[in-house]
Each structure stands twice: as structure tokens, then as C-alpha cells.
Enzyme design. Structure first.
Site, PDB file in Angstrom:
ATOM      1  N   GLY A  38      -9.420 -16.600  -9.029  1.00 37.97           N
ATOM      2  CA  GLY A  38      -9.876 -15.363  -8.411  1.00 37.97           C
ATOM      3  C   GLY A  38     -10.608 -15.662  -7.117  1.00 37.97           C
ATOM      4  O   GLY A  38     -11.460 -16.559  -7.075  1.00 37.97           O
ATOM      5  N   ARG A  64     -16.135  -1.410  -4.188  1.00 36.72           N
ATOM      6  CA  ARG A  64     -14.921  -0.587  -4.121  1.00 36.72           C
ATOM      7  C   ARG A  64     -13.825  -1.151  -5.023  1.00 36.72           C
ATOM      8  O   ARG A  64     -13.064  -0.394  -5.622  1.00 36.72           O
ATOM      9  CB  ARG A  64     -14.442  -0.426  -2.682  1.00 36.72           C
ATOM     10  CG  ARG A  64     -13.393   0.650  -2.557  1.00 36.72           C
ATOM     11  CD  ARG A  64     -13.221   1.201  -1.170  1.00 36.72           C
ATOM     12  NE  ARG A  64     -12.688   0.272  -0.208  1.00 36.72           N
ATOM     13  CZ  ARG A  64     -13.383  -0.304   0.751  1.00 36.72           C
ATOM     14  NH1 ARG A  64     -14.675  -0.053   0.884  1.00 36.72           N
ATOM     15  NH2 ARG A  64     -12.816  -1.125   1.606  1.00 36.72           N
ATOM     16  N   THR A 121     -12.256 -13.633  -3.472  1.00 38.23           N
ATOM     17  CA  THR A 121     -12.511 -12.331  -2.855  1.00 38.23           C
ATOM     18  C   THR A 121     -11.932 -12.280  -1.452  1.00 38.23           C
ATOM     19  O   THR A 121     -11.749 -13.317  -0.806  1.00 38.23           O
ATOM     20  CB  THR A 121     -14.009 -11.998  -2.826  1.00 38.23           C
ATOM     21  OG1 THR A 121     -14.143 -10.583  -2.695  1.00 38.23           O
ATOM     22  CG2 THR A 121     -14.743 -12.680  -1.670  1.00 38.23           C
ATOM     23  N   ASP A 140       0.786  -1.233   0.000  1.00 36.92           N
ATOM     24  CA  ASP A 140       0.000   0.000   0.000  1.00 36.92           C
ATOM     25  C   ASP A 140       0.818   1.284   0.000  1.00 36.92           C
ATOM     26  O   ASP A 140       0.401   2.304   0.571  1.00 36.92           O
ATOM     27  CB  ASP A 140      -0.976  -0.018   1.183  1.00 36.92           C
ATOM     28  CG  ASP A 140      -2.140  -0.960   0.919  1.00 36.92           C
ATOM     29  OD1 ASP A 140      -2.645  -0.957  -0.222  1.00 36.92           O
ATOM     30  OD2 ASP A 140      -2.532  -1.702   1.835  1.00 36.92           O
ATOM     31  N   TRP A 176     -11.749   0.862  -7.712  1.00 32.45           N
ATOM     32  CA  TRP A 176     -10.274   0.917  -7.824  1.00 32.45           C
ATOM     33  C   TRP A 176      -9.871   0.621  -9.266  1.00 32.45           C
ATOM     34  O   TRP A 176      -8.906   1.194  -9.789  1.00 32.45           O
ATOM     35  CB  TRP A 176      -9.588  -0.089  -6.892  1.00 32.45           C
ATOM     36  CG  TRP A 176      -9.686   0.140  -5.410  1.00 32.45           C
ATOM     37  CD1 TRP A 176      -9.875  -0.824  -4.453  1.00 32.45           C
ATOM     38  CD2 TRP A 176      -9.536   1.380  -4.664  1.00 32.45           C
ATOM     39  NE1 TRP A 176      -9.879  -0.274  -3.188  1.00 32.45           N
ATOM     40  CE2 TRP A 176      -9.675   1.068  -3.289  1.00 32.45           C
ATOM     41  CE3 TRP A 176      -9.319   2.702  -5.033  1.00 32.45           C
ATOM     42  CZ2 TRP A 176      -9.594   2.048  -2.283  1.00 32.45           C
ATOM     43  CZ3 TRP A 176      -9.243   3.680  -4.030  1.00 32.45           C
ATOM     44  CH2 TRP A 176      -9.378   3.337  -2.689  1.00 32.45           C
ATOM     45  N   ASP A 199      -6.872  -3.431  -5.852  1.00 33.20           N
ATOM     46  CA  ASP A 199      -6.567  -2.157  -5.200  1.00 33.20           C
ATOM     47  C   ASP A 199      -5.194  -1.619  -5.611  1.00 33.20           C
ATOM     48  O   ASP A 199      -4.949  -0.423  -5.607  1.00 33.20           O
ATOM     49  CB  ASP A 199      -6.581  -2.294  -3.669  1.00 33.20           C
ATOM     50  CG  ASP A 199      -7.691  -3.177  -3.136  1.00 33.20           C
ATOM     51  OD1 ASP A 199      -8.100  -4.121  -3.841  1.00 33.20           O
ATOM     52  OD2 ASP A 199      -8.142  -2.954  -2.001  1.00 33.20           O
TER      53      ASP A 199
HETATM   54  N1  GLY Z   1      -7.425  -1.101  -0.193  1.00 30.12           N
HETATM   55  C1  GLY Z   1      -8.204  -1.725   0.796  1.00 30.12           C
HETATM   56  C2  GLY Z   1      -9.625  -1.378   0.710  1.00 30.12           C
HETATM   57  O1  GLY Z   1     -10.094  -0.795  -0.248  1.00 30.12           O
HETATM   58  O2  GLY Z   1     -10.332  -1.711   1.669  1.00 30.12           O
END
Ligand code: GLY
Length: 377
Positions: free
Chosen positions: A210, A224, A212, A92, A228, A152
Site C-alpha cells: 500500500g 477523502r 499513498t 475515472d 470514497w 477512489d
Molecule cells: N479521485 C481523486 C481525488 O479524490 O482526488
């Protein structure tokens, strides 16, 4: 068209930022609020760059010296964090260092900001796995149980594109390009929805499956994550002008817009729609709006900007904090994680503010006010 309450929205946002700076002193906000109030916390989560980014945006909108001073003070905290490797054990680095240190370099010429962000980029490329050609998101580097990428990370690789530009060393860009190619080959499904994470075989590098982490189920579209994908591909397009990045942007966006509920604010997973008792994730919409405005700036697509502004108006009307008694954040009704029978998340920050929702909301206000705004990403 600019939505009629834009200046009012900016004034609310300024007051919220001003009050939080006063209350938090040298502390940070945690990832999400509790009953809409953020307590104080340390700079030790993946989300801390978001609070600093919010201050930078409000500095740009108001030119207030106290906001600039606070943002520069935060650079010291981010320098310490990368120098001492405090909770630097994941991918991150873009979320942490783009809205804080890259921004401080771009806005105030901070050399500490620049050098700390380059150091963060160095750490990020150390997580690159040649077998599979991807940046490993979580866990000890090379750990077979953590041999995966997550969508992300499309928001982390702009740090690498920037690092190559600023150092003249192409090694960061090469990793970013390889990671982008691998990600989109795996996470984008034929129906234009996306997987959250994708595993690889650590021996051969072959894509496996894949899975989750924060979505409702492996085959669903976590709202989300889809967002992203939208903003991440727009940013990759900025740095590469590649047709592939444009295609990913269009496809992920179309899915997102076509699956919004009538009431516009998406539920936290696209498995849910109008009538569901599940919570919304306002942050997903804020992120998607920023991606739309970025792409509209890059291509001159005015219709796209109009659509984004309409969505921003809805977001402001339905989710923006307008009363400091209710919250010390900016954007209500987000979801960090929701536990389901088939994911491995836990309930966290459900129907709460979160700092990335706050950040992308104020970034969207900035973009609404200043078309062509130069992003920190
Ligand atoms: N990048 C982690 C989230 O979106 O929760």
C-alpha cells in the site's frame, strides 16, 4: 428531523448554480477554485462530471427548464469526449459519466447519455487486469510502474453495475465484483483505516504494498480516500446486497466518525486533528454524508440518517457558500492535494472549493429533502 435551514441552503445552491451557468456559458469548471473563484475551463479533467451533476441535482430540486437544457447540452460534450477519447486515459469513467450521462438518461431519457455512458463503461473494463483482478487506475494499461488500484475507484464501479443492468450483458458486473473484492482485501487495514493505492506484481498478480498518493504518508488515513470507501461500499451494497460490502461500509464509517475533530469538518488526513494548522477537506465530509444517507435508504436505518443530517447541518453552517461575492462554488474549505515529504502529490486546491465537494454537498441537500432519492451512481 430535517435541519432548519435546509430550504435556505437549497435556495443558496440554486442561485450559485444559476450564476455559474450564466457566467461559464458553454465552458466547464476546473477541478478546483483559485481564491474561491473557479475560472472557465474545458471538459478535459476527471472532475468535469461533477459540475454537470450539480446542474442535474439543482434541476431535480427546482424543475427549472434552463438547468435541464444546460445539462442536456453537456451530454453533447461528454459524447464528444468519449467518441474522440479526449483525456480518456484513466479509470475515472464513473466520476465523469455517472453524474452527467447516466443522470441524463435517468432524468430525461437521453439516448446519447445512455450510449456514451456505456461506451465509457467499455473503456473502463478495458483497464481490468486479470493478473491481480483489478482495474488499473492510472497510466498506460499494463505499465509495470502503474500496476495498481486506488480506493477512489469504488465510485467508478457503479457505472459498471449500471451498464450490466441497462445492456443485459453481465461482463461489466463481473469486472466490478472482481475489482471490489480485490480492493477491499488490500486497502482495508485491521484498524479500519484505508490505504489510498495498492500495487500488484505485474508478472504474478500478487498484492505487493500500500502506497499513498494524496495522503500524508503511506500508513495514514487520507480523509477523502476513507470517504470514497464509505460511499463506494454503500453503492456496491446497493447493487450486490453483499455482506462484505456492508461490513466495509460499517468499518470505514466507524473509523471516519471516530476520528472527526471536535469541530466536525475533517482535516485532509486523519493524521491531523484539532489544533493543527493544516487545512480541512470539507469534500470528504460531503461524500461520507451521501454514503450514510444511501445506506440508510437501503436499510431503513433512521439513526444513521439522523447522524448524517446533523453532519450536513454542520457542513452547511461552516462551509457552504452563502454569499456569491465570496465564491462561485458551493462548498468552501476543500483540499485537492497537499505535498508532504513522503507523498508524490503537489499542493493543489488547498483550502479551496472543488467541484466534487460542490457536487456531493448538493447531492446531500437533495437526499436531505427527498429520502429515498435515486442516485445517479
Ligand atoms: N479521485 C481523486 C481525488 O479524490 O482526488
Amino acid at each position: 428531523m430535517i435541519f432548519s435551514d435546509l430550504d435556505k441552503a437549497i435556495t443558496y445552491a440554486e442561485k450559485q448554480t444559476e450564476k455559474s451557468i450564466k457566467d461559464l456559458k458553454d465552458k466547464f469548471k476546473p477541478s478546483h477554485s483559485t481564491n474561491n473563484i473557479y475560472p472557465m475551463s474545458e471538459n478535459d479533467e476527471w472532475t468535469n462530471g461533477m459540475w454537470t451533476g450539480e446542474i442535474n441535482i439543482l434541476y431535480e430540486l427546482t424543475k427549472r427548464g434552463d438547468f435541464k437544457e444546460k445539462a442536456l447540452e453537456h451530454v453533447g460534450a461528454f459524447k464528444y469526449r468519449i467518441d474522440e477519447m479526449v483525456s480518456i486515459n484513466n479509470h475515472d469513467m464513473g466520476f465523469l459519466y455517472s453524474p452527467s450521462c447516466v443522470a441524463a438518461y435517468k432524468l430525461y431519457g437521453s439516448e446519447d447519455g445512455k450510449n456514451s455512458a456505456i461506451k465509457a463503461a467499455d473503456y473502463l473494463i478495458s483497464r481490468y487486469q486479470e493478473k491481480g483482478r483489478f482495474i488499473q487506475a492510472w497510466g498506460p494499461i499494463g505499465d509495470p510502474n502503474n500496476y495498481r488500484l486506488i480506493i477512489d475507484c469504488l465510485m467508478n464501479i457503479p457505472l459498471l453495475f449500471w451498464a450490466s443492468e441497462v445492456t443485459g450483458d453481465n461482463k461489466y458486473r463481473k469486472v466490478a465484483l472482481a475489482h471490489f473484492e480485490t480492493s477491499i482485501a488490500c486497502v482495508l487495514r485491521p484498524d479500519d483505516s484505508t490505504y489510498h493505492t495498492y500495487y500488484f506484481d505485474p508478472e504474478t498478480g500478487s498484492p505487493l504494498r500500500g502506497v499513498t498518493h494524496q495522503g500524508n504518508r503511506n500508513d495514514s488515513a487520507w480523509a477523502r480516500g476513507q470517504a470514497w470507501g464509505i460511499y463506494g461500499s454503500a453503492l456496491s451494497y446497493r447493487y450486490t446486497k453483499s455482506e462484505k460490502a456492508m461490513e466495509v461500509f460499517k468499518r470505514t464509517l466507524e473509523f471516519f466518525l471516530n476520528h472527526l475533530p471536535e469541530s466536525v469538518i475533517p482535516y485532509w488526513d486523519f493524521d491531523f486533528t484539532d489544533g493543527s494548522s493544516e487545512s480541512r477537506d470539507s469534500s470528504a465530509l460531503a461524500i461520507a454524508i451521501c454514503g450514510m444517507m444511501e445506506m440508510s435508504d437501503l436499510t431503513g436505518d433512521k439513526e444513521l440518517r439522523e447522524k448524517a443530517l446533523k453532519l450536513l447541518e454542520e457542513l452547511y453552517n461552516k462551509c457552504a457558500v452563502k454569499d456569491p461575492e465570496i465564491s462561485n462554488g458551493q462548498l468552501l474549505h476543500g483540499v485537492y492535494c497537499r505535498k508532504t515529504p513522503t507523498n508524490d502529490a503537489r499542493d493543489r486546491g488547498v483550502d479551496e472549493c472543488n467541484t466534487w465537494g460542490d457536487y456531493f454537498y448538493v447531492e446531500a441537500l437533495m437526499r436531505a429533502k427527498n429520502p429515498g432519492w435515486k442516485a445517479y451512481w
